[in-house]
Motif scaffolding. Structure first.
Motif, mmCIF file in Angstrom:
data_model
loop_
_atom_site.group_PDB
_atom_site.id
_atom_site.type_symbol
_atom_site.label_atom_id
_atom_site.label_comp_id
_atom_site.label_asym_id
_atom_site.label_seq_id
_atom_site.Cartn_x
_atom_site.Cartn_y
_atom_site.Cartn_z
ATOM 1 N N GLN A 234 28.291 51.347 43.509
ATOM 2 C CA GLN A 234 28.384 49.974 43.008
ATOM 3 C C GLN A 234 29.826 49.489 43.049
ATOM 4 N N ILE A 235 30.013 48.234 43.464
ATOM 5 C CA ILE A 235 31.308 47.558 43.399
ATOM 6 C C ILE A 235 31.125 46.378 42.461
ATOM 7 N N GLY A 236 31.796 46.423 41.321
ATOM 8 C CA GLY A 236 31.533 45.491 40.245
ATOM 9 C C GLY A 236 32.201 44.143 40.378
ATOM 10 N N SER A 237 31.933 43.274 39.411
ATOM 11 C CA SER A 237 32.442 41.910 39.427
ATOM 12 C C SER A 237 33.962 41.895 39.358
ATOM 13 N N SER A 238 34.567 41.058 40.171
ATOM 14 C CA SER A 238 36.020 40.875 40.212
ATOM 15 C C SER A 238 36.781 42.172 40.474
ATOM 16 N N ALA A 239 36.112 43.148 41.082
ATOM 17 C CA ALA A 239 36.730 44.458 41.283
ATOM 18 C C ALA A 239 38.048 44.349 42.038
ATOM 19 N N PHE A 240 38.092 43.454 43.035
ATOM 20 C CA PHE A 240 39.295 43.267 43.848
ATOM 21 C C PHE A 240 39.776 41.811 43.784
ATOM 22 N N LEU A 241 39.557 41.183 42.660
ATOM 23 C CA LEU A 241 39.940 39.786 42.483
ATOM 24 C C LEU A 241 41.414 39.576 42.809
ATOM 25 N N ASN A 242 41.690 38.614 43.666
ATOM 26 C CA ASN A 242 43.071 38.213 44.004
ATOM 27 C C ASN A 242 43.907 39.338 44.607
ATOM 28 N N CYS A 243 43.247 40.245 45.310
ATOM 29 C CA CYS A 243 43.995 41.247 46.091
ATOM 30 C C CYS A 243 44.391 40.585 47.410
ATOM 31 N N GLU A 244 45.472 39.848 47.357
ATOM 32 C CA GLU A 244 45.836 38.917 48.435
ATOM 33 C C GLU A 244 46.312 39.596 49.708
ATOM 34 N N SER A 245 46.687 40.880 49.632
ATOM 35 C CA SER A 245 47.210 41.571 50.809
ATOM 36 C C SER A 245 46.165 42.433 51.507
ATOM 37 N N LEU A 246 44.989 42.515 50.940
ATOM 38 C CA LEU A 246 43.927 43.335 51.515
ATOM 39 C C LEU A 246 43.349 42.644 52.743
#
Length: 323
Positions: A234-246
């Motif tokens: 599972q990958i949850g809500s906002s797990a990578f929120l605003n990871c701008e360099s990904l």
């Protein structure tokens, strides 16, 4: 008469120690007469040579002080490395002495849990930190809630194999942290564990973790590489929120659920890659679909095409698919 402390080869962060010397009790001389300012407790400082950071050493009430010695509870707010030790007695500074401030591997607060301990606080100032396998002979099993939260000094941290859980906000806003590798023994990582670690560039999630929790890496704006372990379902809500360099993310075969908000604000993300063995999702031209190809779940927010033709067979757009 200037105070004259005796040189110390090294001090350990967080550990009490005793400074010896002469005239530490504020002895003074006026018109050839000697006196003692016994009410003027000496002030002792450690000052980092490279950046000027100063730590004031608190008096150890059990050791006390005299003209020949000063017992201190130790320095807990200083980064390890070379420093200058100065004693001020009656307002008069001593000659500053070089001392090496060393990390103490035992500056931990902890509580007992079944089978071992949970670390609740780190009291040292190390920049390259190794979390021990054991403390006082007890196995380190968990990192407690907010244990390292707001620590700006740590650049690297090595977690022990055998660690099982990382509680919520354990490393939140550790803005110096560059990389995190979760050992395969870790099975549970709670919400916001690494939120706001905005210098974090690389994250490796061990095979024991089953869920990338809510906001686990939210606002890690420098995050460029993420390796998701084979055990994640599972990958949850906002797990990578605003990871701008990904720029890309690979979904392994075991992932069954991906929140519609998991990758909101990832403005550089141009491609999803899904293991062909995954039974729930697939990727086509970098887009994320359900396995049947009937639902477009996520259009990478970093794509810059002027237009996009929805493939035949797609009958539904997922929630926040173009957000």
């Amino acid at each position: 008469i200037d105070p004259a402390p005796t040189a110390l080869p090294a001090v350990e962060l967080g550990n009490p120690f005793v400074i010896s010397g002469e005239q530490l009790d504020g002895v003074f001389s006026v018109d050839g007469r000697r006196g003692s300012a016994e009410s003027n407790v000496p002030l002792i400082t450690l000052q980092r040579i490279d950046n000027g950071q100063i730590s004031f050493l608190p008096l150890d009430p059990d050791e006390g002080w005299s003209s020949a010695s000063w017992g201190t509870l130790g320095a807990r707010d200083l980064v390890e490395g070379p420093a200058l030790m100065t004693v001020f007695s009656n307002g008069i500074p001593s000659v500053s002495l070089m001392v090496n401030v060393e990390p103490d591997p035992n500056v931990w607060d902890y509580v007992a849990v079944t089978g071992g301990v949970q670390i609740t606080a780190y009291l040292g100032g190390s920049t390259n930190l190794v979390v021990p396998n054991e403390i006082d002979g007890l196995t380190v099993l968990e990192i407690g809630r907010g244990c390292f939260e707001g620590n700006t000094r740590i650049h690297e941290i090595q977690l022990p194999e055998g660690l099982r859980g990382i509680s919520s906000a354990a490393f939140r806003r550790c803005i110096g942290l560059r990389e995190i590798v979760l050992p395969n023994s870790v099975t549970d990582v709670s919400a916001n564990a690494f939120e706001g670690c905005w210098r974090l560039k690389r994250a490796v999630i061990g095979n024991g973790v089953t869920s990338i929790s809510t906001s686990m890496f939210a606002d890690c704006s420098a995050l460029e590489e993420v390796r998701i372990g084979a055990g994640v379902t599972q990958i949850g809500s906002s797990a990578f929120l605003n990871c701008e360099s990904l720029t890309a993310i690979e979904i392994p075969q075991g992932v069954q659920e991906i929140s519609s908000t998991a990758f909101i604000g990832c403005g550089s993300l141009v491609a999803f890659s899904v293991s062909p063995a995954n039974l729930w999702f697939q990727s086509l031209d970098g887009m994320l679909y359900n396995k049947a190809g009937t639902i477009l779940l996520r259009y990478p927010p970093g794509r810059t095409e002027d237009h996009f033709d929805i493939p035949e067979g797609v009958v539904e757009l997922g929630e926040s698919s173009f957000a």
